[in-house]
Design a protein around this motif. Structure first.
Motif, PDB file in Angstrom:
ATOM      1  N   SER A  31     -10.730  -8.041  -7.621  1.00 41.81           N
ATOM      2  CA  SER A  31     -10.601  -6.739  -6.968  1.00 41.81           C
ATOM      3  C   SER A  31     -11.276  -6.771  -5.599  1.00 41.81           C
ATOM      4  N   LYS A  79      -3.158  -0.107  -9.644  1.00 41.61           N
ATOM      5  CA  LYS A  79      -4.224  -1.113  -9.711  1.00 41.61           C
ATOM      6  C   LYS A  79      -5.080  -0.956 -10.967  1.00 41.61           C
ATOM      7  N   SER A 102      -7.741  -4.524  -6.957  1.00 43.16           N
ATOM      8  CA  SER A 102      -8.349  -3.854  -5.805  1.00 43.16           C
ATOM      9  C   SER A 102      -9.534  -3.032  -6.278  1.00 43.16           C
ATOM     10  N   ASN A 121       0.842  -1.192   0.000  1.00 45.86           N
ATOM     11  CA  ASN A 121       0.000   0.000   0.000  1.00 45.86           C
ATOM     12  C   ASN A 121       0.878   1.243   0.000  1.00 45.86           C
TER      13      ASN A 121
END
Length: 257
Positions: A184, A159, A142, A94
């Motif tokens: 996702s 993403k 995601s 992240n």
């Protein structure tokens, strides 16, 4: 064990914790031999390797952002288990920041792990899959690849691109028997999410707040993502290609916050 993956060899990156670990465990239960991976050979790696056992699982330390390390991992896996039938690109990090506060190194690392890492792994397994005329690549994307949350830059960029790569490669190799799909996930109760709740001023209140944002009023479990990966990895999904499956309890379909 129903053996939905009997005889298959799967490589699951980032598979010592969270969603990746849940996928690895389920794949082994369904008959696959699984190559576990992390950029660290830490306690989490040792625990899951011991849990799954050396007959069905092999841990290989490799940074997916390093192409030679990825190729060495695939070569090691092939020497131990044979050609890889299923690749799950789950490794990721992240990176959430204000765009102008983001450093060039953070931008590069986000793209190197969350986007390029999936390509390095896919590139390494493609020759073997093409040679056997079959293979399933599953990219863990995601909801950030569909919706934008301010303050989360540049993670959504990676993403969105990962979903684009999924579609492009799925169509590129469809006629040769390969399938490339993505999943996702939304909010899933991984160790990282548990830690973020624990770091808040009122963990129970924060957990309840996040659950209340979801139409189903609960947070997703890693196993719920794993079962979707199992379906895409199996021959049951042989006509599903270049697709993305949202697993977010319906949150992304809400009109308002």
């Amino acid at each position: 064990m129903s053996g939905r993956l009997a005889g298959k060899v799967a490589l699951v990156t980032g598979s010592t914790l969270g969603i990746g670990a849940a996928i690895a465990r389920l794949f082994v239960r369904e008959g696959a031999r699984v190559v576990l991976n992390s950029h660290l050979h830490d306690d989490a790696a040792r625990r899951i390797a011991d849990e799954l056992g050396s007959e069905r699982a092999l841990f290989v330390q490799a940074d997916v952002a390093d192409p030679p390390a990825v190729q060495a991992m695939v070569d090691h896996a092939g020497a131990r288990f044979g050609a890889i039938d299923v690749l799950v690109n789950n490794a990721g990090r992240n990176f959430f920041n204000d765009p102008l506060a983001l450093t060039p190194d953070d931008w590069r690392r986000c793209m190197a792990v969350d986007l390029e890492g999936a390509w390095h792994c896919t590139r390494a397994v493609l020759p073997g899959m093409l040679a056997q005329g079959a293979g399933s690549v599953i990219n863990i994307a995601s909801v950030h690849g569909h919706k934008i949350i301010p303050g989360c830059f540049p993670y959504p960029v990676a993403k969105h691109a990962l979903i684009g790569m999924t579609r492009a490669l799925g169509l590129q190799y469809a006629a040769q028997g390969l399938r490339v799909n993505s999943i996702s996930p939304g909010l899933i109760l991984t160790e990282a999410i548990e830690a973020s709740f624990a770091a808040s001023a009122d963990p129970a209140a924060e957990r309840a707040k996040q659950a209340d944002l979801l139409p189903c009023k609960r947070i997703g479990q890693p196993e719920e993502v794993a079962y979707t990966a199992l379906f895409l990895a199996s021959d049951e999904a042989r006509f599903i290609n270049a697709a993305d499956i949202l697993i977010d309890g319906g949150r992304s379909q809400l009109y308002h916050e």
